[in-house]
Design an enzyme around this catalytic site. Structure first.
Site, PDB file in Angstrom:
ATOM      1  N   TYR A 179       0.845  -1.200   0.000  1.00  0.00           N
ATOM      2  CA  TYR A 179       0.000   0.000   0.000  1.00  0.00           C
ATOM      3  C   TYR A 179       0.878   1.246   0.000  1.00  0.00           C
ATOM      4  O   TYR A 179       1.874   1.299   0.712  1.00  0.00           O
ATOM      5  CB  TYR A 179      -0.878   0.019   1.257  1.00  0.00           C
ATOM      6  CG  TYR A 179      -2.344  -0.183   0.932  1.00  0.00           C
ATOM      7  CD1 TYR A 179      -3.001   0.721   0.096  1.00  0.00           C
ATOM      8  CD2 TYR A 179      -3.055  -1.254   1.445  1.00  0.00           C
ATOM      9  CE1 TYR A 179      -4.347   0.537  -0.210  1.00  0.00           C
ATOM     10  CE2 TYR A 179      -4.389  -1.436   1.132  1.00  0.00           C
ATOM     11  CZ  TYR A 179      -5.030  -0.542   0.307  1.00  0.00           C
ATOM     12  OH  TYR A 179      -6.347  -0.709  -0.008  1.00  0.00           O
TER      13      TYR A 179
ATOM     14  N   GLU B 138      -0.517   4.947  -0.330  1.00  0.00           N
ATOM     15  CA  GLU B 138      -1.250   6.204  -0.512  1.00  0.00           C
ATOM     16  C   GLU B 138      -0.310   7.402  -0.412  1.00  0.00           C
ATOM     17  O   GLU B 138       0.522   7.463   0.495  1.00  0.00           O
ATOM     18  CB  GLU B 138      -2.339   6.367   0.549  1.00  0.00           C
ATOM     19  CG  GLU B 138      -3.657   5.782   0.115  1.00  0.00           C
ATOM     20  CD  GLU B 138      -4.037   4.592   0.952  1.00  0.00           C
ATOM     21  OE1 GLU B 138      -3.114   3.885   1.406  1.00  0.00           O
ATOM     22  OE2 GLU B 138      -5.252   4.380   1.124  1.00  0.00           O
TER      23      GLU B 138
ATOM     24  N   ASP C  19      -7.702  13.354 -24.794  1.00  0.00           N
ATOM     25  CA  ASP C  19      -7.745  11.953 -24.374  1.00  0.00           C
ATOM     26  C   ASP C  19      -7.133  11.120 -25.495  1.00  0.00           C
ATOM     27  O   ASP C  19      -7.752  10.923 -26.550  1.00  0.00           O
ATOM     28  CB  ASP C  19      -9.200  11.539 -24.103  1.00  0.00           C
ATOM     29  CG  ASP C  19      -9.297  10.110 -23.567  1.00  0.00           C
ATOM     30  OD1 ASP C  19      -8.348   9.332 -23.767  1.00  0.00           O
ATOM     31  OD2 ASP C  19     -10.329   9.787 -22.946  1.00  0.00           O
TER      32      ASP C  19
ATOM     33  N   THR D  22      -5.072   5.802 -21.377  1.00  0.00           N
ATOM     34  CA  THR D  22      -4.867   4.476 -20.817  1.00  0.00           C
ATOM     35  C   THR D  22      -3.473   4.051 -21.247  1.00  0.00           C
ATOM     36  O   THR D  22      -2.826   4.706 -22.070  1.00  0.00           O
ATOM     37  CB  THR D  22      -5.905   3.461 -21.332  1.00  0.00           C
ATOM     38  OG1 THR D  22      -5.960   3.551 -22.748  1.00  0.00           O
ATOM     39  CG2 THR D  22      -7.275   3.724 -20.747  1.00  0.00           C
TER      40      THR D  22
ATOM     41  N   LYS E 252      -3.266   0.174 -24.681  1.00  0.00           N
ATOM     42  CA  LYS E 252      -3.732   0.036 -26.070  1.00  0.00           C
ATOM     43  C   LYS E 252      -2.503   0.093 -26.977  1.00  0.00           C
ATOM     44  O   LYS E 252      -1.668  -0.804 -26.911  1.00  0.00           O
ATOM     45  CB  LYS E 252      -4.776   1.112 -26.364  1.00  0.00           C
ATOM     46  CG  LYS E 252      -6.017   0.965 -25.455  1.00  0.00           C
ATOM     47  CD  LYS E 252      -7.100   1.969 -25.776  1.00  0.00           C
ATOM     48  CE  LYS E 252      -8.377   1.714 -25.004  1.00  0.00           C
ATOM     49  NZ  LYS E 252      -8.493   2.465 -23.745  1.00  0.00           N
TER      50      LYS E 252
ATOM     51  N   ARG F 269      -2.681  -2.783 -17.997  1.00  0.00           N
ATOM     52  CA  ARG F 269      -3.963  -2.069 -17.928  1.00  0.00           C
ATOM     53  C   ARG F 269      -3.848  -0.989 -16.861  1.00  0.00           C
ATOM     54  O   ARG F 269      -3.613  -1.288 -15.692  1.00  0.00           O
ATOM     55  CB  ARG F 269      -5.096  -3.029 -17.561  1.00  0.00           C
ATOM     56  CG  ARG F 269      -5.288  -4.140 -18.563  1.00  0.00           C
ATOM     57  CD  ARG F 269      -6.598  -4.825 -18.317  1.00  0.00           C
ATOM     58  NE  ARG F 269      -7.672  -3.981 -18.764  1.00  0.00           N
ATOM     59  CZ  ARG F 269      -8.161  -3.986 -20.005  1.00  0.00           C
ATOM     60  NH1 ARG F 269      -7.659  -4.798 -20.908  1.00  0.00           N
ATOM     61  NH2 ARG F 269      -9.146  -3.195 -20.341  1.00  0.00           N
TER      62      ARG F 269
END
Ligand code: DSN
Length: 414
Positions: A51, A53, A197, A223, A226, A232
């Site tokens: 973790y 954060e 985008d 993203t 692609k 991902r």
């Protein structure tokens, strides 16, 4: 895989079947690709245990010695590859990345503007079923009826009238070059934040095969899986003046702990994307898309805008007397995987639309070139002409398996 098979043979078997499927099929879904073994290794690593954060040097949990280094390397590779002032590599994927942009700059009810979904835009650019179209006052522009291309005069007129807070460029079914400089000029004139985008084309942008929005856009959203060929995930880049707003919007605004295994895999993918080999790959993606488009045109397919400038082809099957869904299912049975898709001004419903969408990123990764594109177009023509002919589909699926065996997919051992 040995550990997985002994603990959970059921899931191990399904993963093996999926690997076989990805290996044996011509994968033409425009948003998909094959990542390298190195990217897969980072994705399936111990970083999934941690973790983190916060941001490097300013976390809410201890034990970040190596995570901070991984995230910092990833950020500096993203900035260097795209020439961006600032990068945030924590968004979980494209939709959360875009939601963070709304959170950074808008209040609920503000006017936002993007390309409508039926014209090739993305849900998160203000489409009515998405949070972006319900929490904000979304205005959608379209494409011209005669050319199916974006009409920047229409975009300018609408922006002048509606005065959006955000102006989005980009989408999921845009086969032509996006004129980022012209969008930026419109955004400047009306006082909007310009968001490019580039989820679909970020690999092409990285390689210089599509003009970059970075000099023009306030924020660039993408993203990472692609054409960029990473894990991902999502990523935001922006001008230095927006860095604080973007970082705060991602964390603590929207997300909790970043997916560190994804960050590491993205760092690897960005390193790969900075190579000459990747540059040649991106050139070939476009060459393949143009070759496939030409071969489809030769076989009587109707292509939206007549062809493509990038990795993506949008095909209207109305003249072939078959719906997109029936064609996509028959093609899948024959070993060609793509998705049914609405076309501009579609008279059919989105769940059974008139078109199919095709992309060449994944097949180019496995080494297909122009001759294979012509062969794919020929198989497509045969299947679309005979969607119920199961023996034909089985024969073609066999031929496709033979072709695929000659072009092993990276990252897949089977
Ligand atoms: N689902 C992606 C695509 O296929 O284009 C966009 O979110």
């Amino acid at each position: 895989m040995t550990a997985l098979s002994s603990v959970d043979p059921e899931i191990a078997d399904l993963l093996a079947l999926e690997a076989r499927r990805q290996s044996d099929k011509v994968r033409l879904i425009a948003s998909e690709n094959y990542v390298s073994k190195a990217v897969l290794a980072a994705t399936g690593s111990v970083l999934t245990n941690k973790y983190s954060e916060g941001y490097a040097g300013k976390r809410y949990y201890e034990g970040q010695q190596y995570i901070d280094a991984v995230e910092s390397i990833c950020i500096s590779r993203a900035k260097s590859l795209f020439g961006a002032d600032h990068a945030n590599v924590q968004p979980y994927s494209g939709s959360p990345a875009n939601l963070a942009v709304y959170f950074a700059f808008c209040k609920p009810g503000d006017t936002v503007m993007g390309l409508g979904l039926p014209a090739g835009g993305h849900l998160t650019h203000g489409w009515n079923v998405s949070i972006s179209g319900t929490y904000f006052r979304a205005v959608q522009y379209g494409v011209r009826k005669d050319t199916h291309r974006i009409d920047l005069d229409e975009v300018r007129d609408l922006a002048r009238k509606e005065k959006p807070r955000l102006l989005f460029a980009g989408g999921t079914a845009v086969p032509r070059t996006i004129e980022f400089a012209a969008y930026a000029e419109i955004a400047r004139e009306v006082g909007a934040i310009f968001v490019a985008d580039i989820a679909h084309i970020s690999g092409l942008v990285a390689a210089g095969v599509h003009p970059s929005p970075v000099p023009h856009a306030d924020v660039v959203s993408t993203t990472t899986h692609k054409t960029l060929r990473g894990p991902r995930g999502g990523m935001l880049m922006c001008k230095e003046t927006h860095a604080k707003a973007i970082d705060r919007a991602v964390f603590p605004g929207l997300q909790g702990g970043p997916h560190n295994h994804t960050t590491a895999a993205l760092a690897v993918a960005l390193r790969e994307a900075a190579t000459q080999e990747f540059q040649k790959y991106a050139v070939q993606i476009v060459a393949n898309a143009k070759a496939l488009a030409a071969a489809m045109n030769d076989r009587g397919f109707t292509l939206i805008t007549g062809g493509t400038d990038n990795h993506l082809i949008l095909c209207d099957l109305t003249s072939k007397n078959i719906s997109g869904k029936i064609a996509a299912k028959a093609l899948d049975a024959a070993g060609i995987e793509l998705n049914y898709n609405s076309v501009p001004f579609d008279t059919r419903k989105p769940f059974d639309p008139s078109g199919i969408r095709i992309g060449t990123a994944a097949v180019t990764t496995r080494g297909f070139r122009e001759p294979e594109m012509v062969q794919i177009a020929e198989w497509m023509a045969q299947v679309v002409a005979a969607p119920a002919d199961e023996p034909l589909h089985r024969r073609i699926a066999g031929e496709i398996r033979e072709l695929c065996a000659k072009f092993p997919a990276p990252g897949i051992d089977c």
